[in-house]
Motif scaffolding. Structure first.
Motif, PDB file in Angstrom:
ATOM      1  N   GLN A  15      44.577  45.919  28.838  1.00  0.00           N
ATOM      2  CA  GLN A  15      44.068  47.267  28.584  1.00  0.00           C
ATOM      3  C   GLN A  15      42.954  47.618  29.574  1.00  0.00           C
ATOM      4  N   LEU A  16      42.088  46.669  29.847  1.00  0.00           N
ATOM      5  CA  LEU A  16      40.964  46.924  30.761  1.00  0.00           C
ATOM      6  C   LEU A  16      41.423  47.098  32.200  1.00  0.00           C
ATOM      7  N   THR A  43      41.138  37.926  34.809  1.00  0.00           N
ATOM      8  CA  THR A  43      42.059  39.030  35.099  1.00  0.00           C
ATOM      9  C   THR A  43      41.417  40.086  35.993  1.00  0.00           C
ATOM     10  N   LEU A  44      40.144  40.367  35.741  1.00  0.00           N
ATOM     11  CA  LEU A  44      39.441  41.408  36.499  1.00  0.00           C
ATOM     12  C   LEU A  44      38.747  40.844  37.742  1.00  0.00           C
ATOM     13  N   ASN A  45      38.924  39.522  37.973  1.00  0.00           N
ATOM     14  CA  ASN A  45      38.271  38.860  39.109  1.00  0.00           C
ATOM     15  C   ASN A  45      36.761  39.092  39.070  1.00  0.00           C
ATOM     16  N   ALA A  46      36.186  38.865  37.905  1.00  0.00           N
ATOM     17  CA  ALA A  46      34.768  39.133  37.678  1.00  0.00           C
ATOM     18  C   ALA A  46      34.077  37.871  37.170  1.00  0.00           C
ATOM     19  N   ILE A 120      30.805  44.492  30.787  1.00  0.00           N
ATOM     20  CA  ILE A 120      31.787  44.544  29.706  1.00  0.00           C
ATOM     21  C   ILE A 120      31.407  43.500  28.669  1.00  0.00           C
ATOM     22  N   ILE A 121      30.983  43.949  27.494  1.00  0.00           N
ATOM     23  CA  ILE A 121      30.626  43.048  26.401  1.00  0.00           C
ATOM     24  C   ILE A 121      31.886  42.749  25.601  1.00  0.00           C
ATOM     25  N   VAL A 122      32.209  41.462  25.482  1.00  0.00           N
ATOM     26  CA  VAL A 122      33.458  41.048  24.834  1.00  0.00           C
ATOM     27  C   VAL A 122      33.151  40.166  23.623  1.00  0.00           C
ATOM     28  N   GLU A 170      31.449  53.256  26.662  1.00  0.00           N
ATOM     29  CA  GLU A 170      32.841  53.329  26.210  1.00  0.00           C
ATOM     30  C   GLU A 170      33.148  52.140  25.310  1.00  0.00           C
ATOM     31  N   VAL A 171      33.971  52.364  24.300  1.00  0.00           N
ATOM     32  CA  VAL A 171      34.423  51.295  23.413  1.00  0.00           C
ATOM     33  C   VAL A 171      35.938  51.173  23.527  1.00  0.00           C
ATOM     34  N   ILE A 172      36.399  49.989  23.910  1.00  0.00           N
ATOM     35  CA  ILE A 172      37.829  49.688  23.961  1.00  0.00           C
ATOM     36  C   ILE A 172      38.142  48.788  22.769  1.00  0.00           C
TER      37      ILE A 172
END
Length: 211
Positions: A15-16, A43-46, A120-122, A170-172
């Motif tokens: 989704q991100l 996945t985001l290479n972060a 991005i807080i997960v 934003e909230v995912i």
């Protein structure tokens, strides 16, 4: 229903990936958020780091966050009926735990600089949103470019609660069920993540991002 945290992390990462994100740092809530955070970061290479803050629970309902404590900061909701001695003792107790976690998680690394980053807080799920809101408020002091919350599941009220924060852009949230009792009910496998597992996940992710 998610199979486990790995499944939830993959769905969250997919989704991100749809968002136009740059200069990302993934900040996982330990310990349950780390398996998901590692997948999102890869996945985001972060790079991956942890949010070393912890909620202060209400004296009569420990699950209800009345504030949050970090290593050197404290944020409190305005609840005048809470005894100041309770706040002081809880703050010191929580900080002792955070100091131990800091020593565990940062043996060979320093916390990442969040200034100018998309943070991005997960976590593996949210019940009320209060702890995430307070974590985002603490992150805001590091002057990020923007702060996004990414979670697999939360009740609609919690999503609205987080969206009302001035510190969350934003909230995912993948699932917002009506009948929400606990995060674990939406996982087929929801075993506890040990400190050792959390440290291994974090160190493996750091090695991967630095290679």
């Amino acid at each position: 229903m998610f199979q486990d945290r790995t499944d939830a992390g993959r769905q969250l990462a997919a989704q991100l990936q749809k968002l136009p994100l740059e200069n990302v740092v993934v900040l996982a809530i330990p310990r349950g958020g780390l398996p998901l955070g590692a997948i999102v970061a890869k996945t985001l290479n972060a790079p991956l780091d942890v949010a070393l803050s912890k909620k202060i629970g209400h004296p009569f309902n420990k699950e209800y966050a009345i504030g949050a404590v970090s290593m050197d900061d404290i944020i409190l909701n305005d609840i005048p009926t809470i005894d100041k001695t309770y706040i002081r003792e809880e703050t010191e107790r929580i900080r002792e735990k955070l100091r131990k976690r800091y020593d565990q998680y940062y043996q060979n690394f320093a916390p990442l600089n969040l200034k100018g980053k998309t943070v991005i807080i997960v976590d593996d799920g949210v019940a009320t949103g209060n702890t995430i809101k307070l974590t985002a408020q603490m992150v805001h002091k590091s002057q990020p470019l923007q702060t996004i919350v990414a979670i697999p599941v939360a009740p609609r009220g919690a999503v609205k609660n987080m969206e009302s924060s001035n510190y969350i852009d934003e909230v995912i949230c993948l699932k917002s069920p009506d009948n929400f009792y606990a995060v674990g009910q939406f996982y087929r496998e929801f075993g506890e993540v040990s400190d050792q597992e959390a440290i291994q996940i974090l160190e493996a992710s750091r090695k991967m991002s630095s290679s």
